[in-house]
Enzyme design. Sequence first.
Site, PDB file in Angstrom:
ATOM      1  N   THR A  27     -15.837  -2.338  -4.073  1.00 53.56           N
ATOM      2  CA  THR A  27     -16.274  -3.491  -4.869  1.00 53.56           C
ATOM      3  C   THR A  27     -15.337  -4.685  -4.747  1.00 53.56           C
ATOM      4  O   THR A  27     -15.603  -5.746  -5.317  1.00 53.56           O
ATOM      5  CB  THR A  27     -16.402  -3.104  -6.356  1.00 53.56           C
ATOM      6  OG1 THR A  27     -15.153  -2.570  -6.807  1.00 53.56           O
ATOM      7  CG2 THR A  27     -17.504  -2.072  -6.565  1.00 53.56           C
TER       8      THR A  27
ATOM      9  N   GLU B 248       9.984  -9.136  -3.266  1.00 55.91           N
ATOM     10  CA  GLU B 248       9.333 -10.170  -2.463  1.00 55.91           C
ATOM     11  C   GLU B 248      10.225 -10.579  -1.292  1.00 55.91           C
ATOM     12  O   GLU B 248      11.407 -10.859  -1.481  1.00 55.91           O
ATOM     13  CB  GLU B 248       9.029 -11.377  -3.343  1.00 55.91           C
ATOM     14  CG  GLU B 248       8.001 -12.323  -2.772  1.00 55.91           C
ATOM     15  CD  GLU B 248       7.540 -13.329  -3.810  1.00 55.91           C
ATOM     16  OE1 GLU B 248       6.332 -13.558  -3.907  1.00 55.91           O
ATOM     17  OE2 GLU B 248       8.388 -13.894  -4.520  1.00 55.91           O
TER      18      GLU B 248
ATOM     19  N   VAL C 262      -3.209 -16.162  -3.372  1.00 55.81           N
ATOM     20  CA  VAL C 262      -2.424 -17.326  -3.779  1.00 55.81           C
ATOM     21  C   VAL C 262      -3.263 -18.599  -3.691  1.00 55.81           C
ATOM     22  O   VAL C 262      -3.013 -19.579  -4.396  1.00 55.81           O
ATOM     23  CB  VAL C 262      -1.152 -17.439  -2.908  1.00 55.81           C
ATOM     24  CG1 VAL C 262      -1.497 -17.849  -1.474  1.00 55.81           C
ATOM     25  CG2 VAL C 262      -0.171 -18.423  -3.502  1.00 55.81           C
TER      26      VAL C 262
ATOM     27  N   ASP D 287     -12.415   7.969  -8.653  1.00 52.73           N
ATOM     28  CA  ASP D 287     -11.054   7.509  -8.387  1.00 52.73           C
ATOM     29  C   ASP D 287     -10.497   8.339  -7.242  1.00 52.73           C
ATOM     30  O   ASP D 287     -10.639   9.570  -7.245  1.00 52.73           O
ATOM     31  CB  ASP D 287     -10.199   7.692  -9.649  1.00 52.73           C
ATOM     32  CG  ASP D 287      -8.882   6.940  -9.580  1.00 52.73           C
ATOM     33  OD1 ASP D 287      -8.267   6.922  -8.502  1.00 52.73           O
ATOM     34  OD2 ASP D 287      -8.464   6.383 -10.608  1.00 52.73           O
TER      35      ASP D 287
ATOM     36  N   LYS E  23       2.927  -5.527   5.021  1.00 53.12           N
ATOM     37  CA  LYS E  23       4.068  -5.111   4.201  1.00 53.12           C
ATOM     38  C   LYS E  23       4.500  -3.670   4.487  1.00 53.12           C
ATOM     39  O   LYS E  23       5.579  -3.234   4.065  1.00 53.12           O
ATOM     40  CB  LYS E  23       3.744  -5.301   2.720  1.00 53.12           C
ATOM     41  CG  LYS E  23       3.623  -6.768   2.341  1.00 53.12           C
ATOM     42  CD  LYS E  23       3.119  -6.961   0.929  1.00 53.12           C
ATOM     43  CE  LYS E  23       3.057  -8.445   0.591  1.00 53.12           C
ATOM     44  NZ  LYS E  23       2.140  -9.208   1.465  1.00 53.12           N
TER      45      LYS E  23
ATOM     46  N   LYS F 176       2.390   2.049   1.350  1.00 56.89           N
ATOM     47  CA  LYS F 176       1.434   1.844   2.440  1.00 56.89           C
ATOM     48  C   LYS F 176       1.994   2.339   3.775  1.00 56.89           C
ATOM     49  O   LYS F 176       1.242   2.808   4.637  1.00 56.89           O
ATOM     50  CB  LYS F 176       1.041   0.367   2.526  1.00 56.89           C
ATOM     51  CG  LYS F 176       0.267  -0.134   1.321  1.00 56.89           C
ATOM     52  CD  LYS F 176      -1.031   0.620   1.088  1.00 56.89           C
ATOM     53  CE  LYS F 176      -2.113   0.202   2.042  1.00 56.89           C
ATOM     54  NZ  LYS F 176      -3.408   0.867   1.750  1.00 56.89           N
TER      55      LYS F 176
END
Length: 327
Positions: A13, A255, A172, A60, A126, A138
């Site tokens: 979704t 970050e 962003v 889930d 990342k 990940k």
Amino acid sequence: MFKDAVILVTGGTGSWGKELTLQLLTYNPKEIIIFSRNEDSQVKMRREIEDSRLSFRIGDIRDRDALFQACKGVDYVFHLAALKHVPVCEEFPKEALKTNVTGTQNVIDAAIFNEVKKVINVSTDKAADPANFYGFTKAISEKLIIHANLFSTKTKFVCVRGGNVLGTNGSVLHLFIDQIKIKNEITITDKRMTRFFLTKEDAIKLLLKAATDGKGGEIFVINMPACRIIDLAEVLIEHFGKEVNIIETGSRPGEKLHEVLVSDHEIEDTVVYSQEYLVVLPEVNISEVRELYSNCQPINMSSYSSNDDLMNHEEIKKLLIKSKFLQ
């Protein structure tokens, strides 16, 4: 490949999921199953895309039994579900671990048990050189997906690795536009920061390329442009023609200033698949995959950083127009 096939999309979704579903429907599949835990998002998507071949299943990926049931009779799985926001994963690392790592292992186990033909896992830049909890989870999920090819001859597992997709949830781009319109200001954590960007259409094109061409064990990477976040902000400010203050707030936990699409230790195992795509070959022993790519040229660079080749203002503007954010 997808004609008359049954396809399961985890996290379907979301922005990627909706665009993927629309493109998959053009291939005349038998059924596309949207597997996600957000009831409201499923209801909205059902109303947006009215098609009898589309079905929805609340579940889930943390729930192993639910995935085993959902994968019954499925030919292909696109694994998009994840916790993706860096600050959220830093604040709730245990939850990120459950979803991004345990959830991915559940997808693998369910696919193998149900003899799914192929699983395509969506990863991120990342994961290439992780410096935050999201990136680490990940990176582990990539390893799990690639390693899964050693356990099954009937189910193949492939990864794709992309950058920031323009206009997706939490982008962003939406933040900057809202800040310009409402506050006449933009907040940037660090003006030196750079990121890779691609359109939703190119992101789904990468997914479908990996699905059709992937043999099992590869990580497909799309060549994509990068820019300074400050330059993106300035292009938007110029477009809206307003007096806007740019406020630097300082980097958040986890970050990075710059991202990489291929890490230093992966360079030697990366080949040029086409003008658009690179392929990172598996470190684990899947010899037939290396043989299949033996005619491809090795990548001709020592690194692949978002700080290497930056778009100028005009190129950023063209990308935003291509993405239909600017007219």
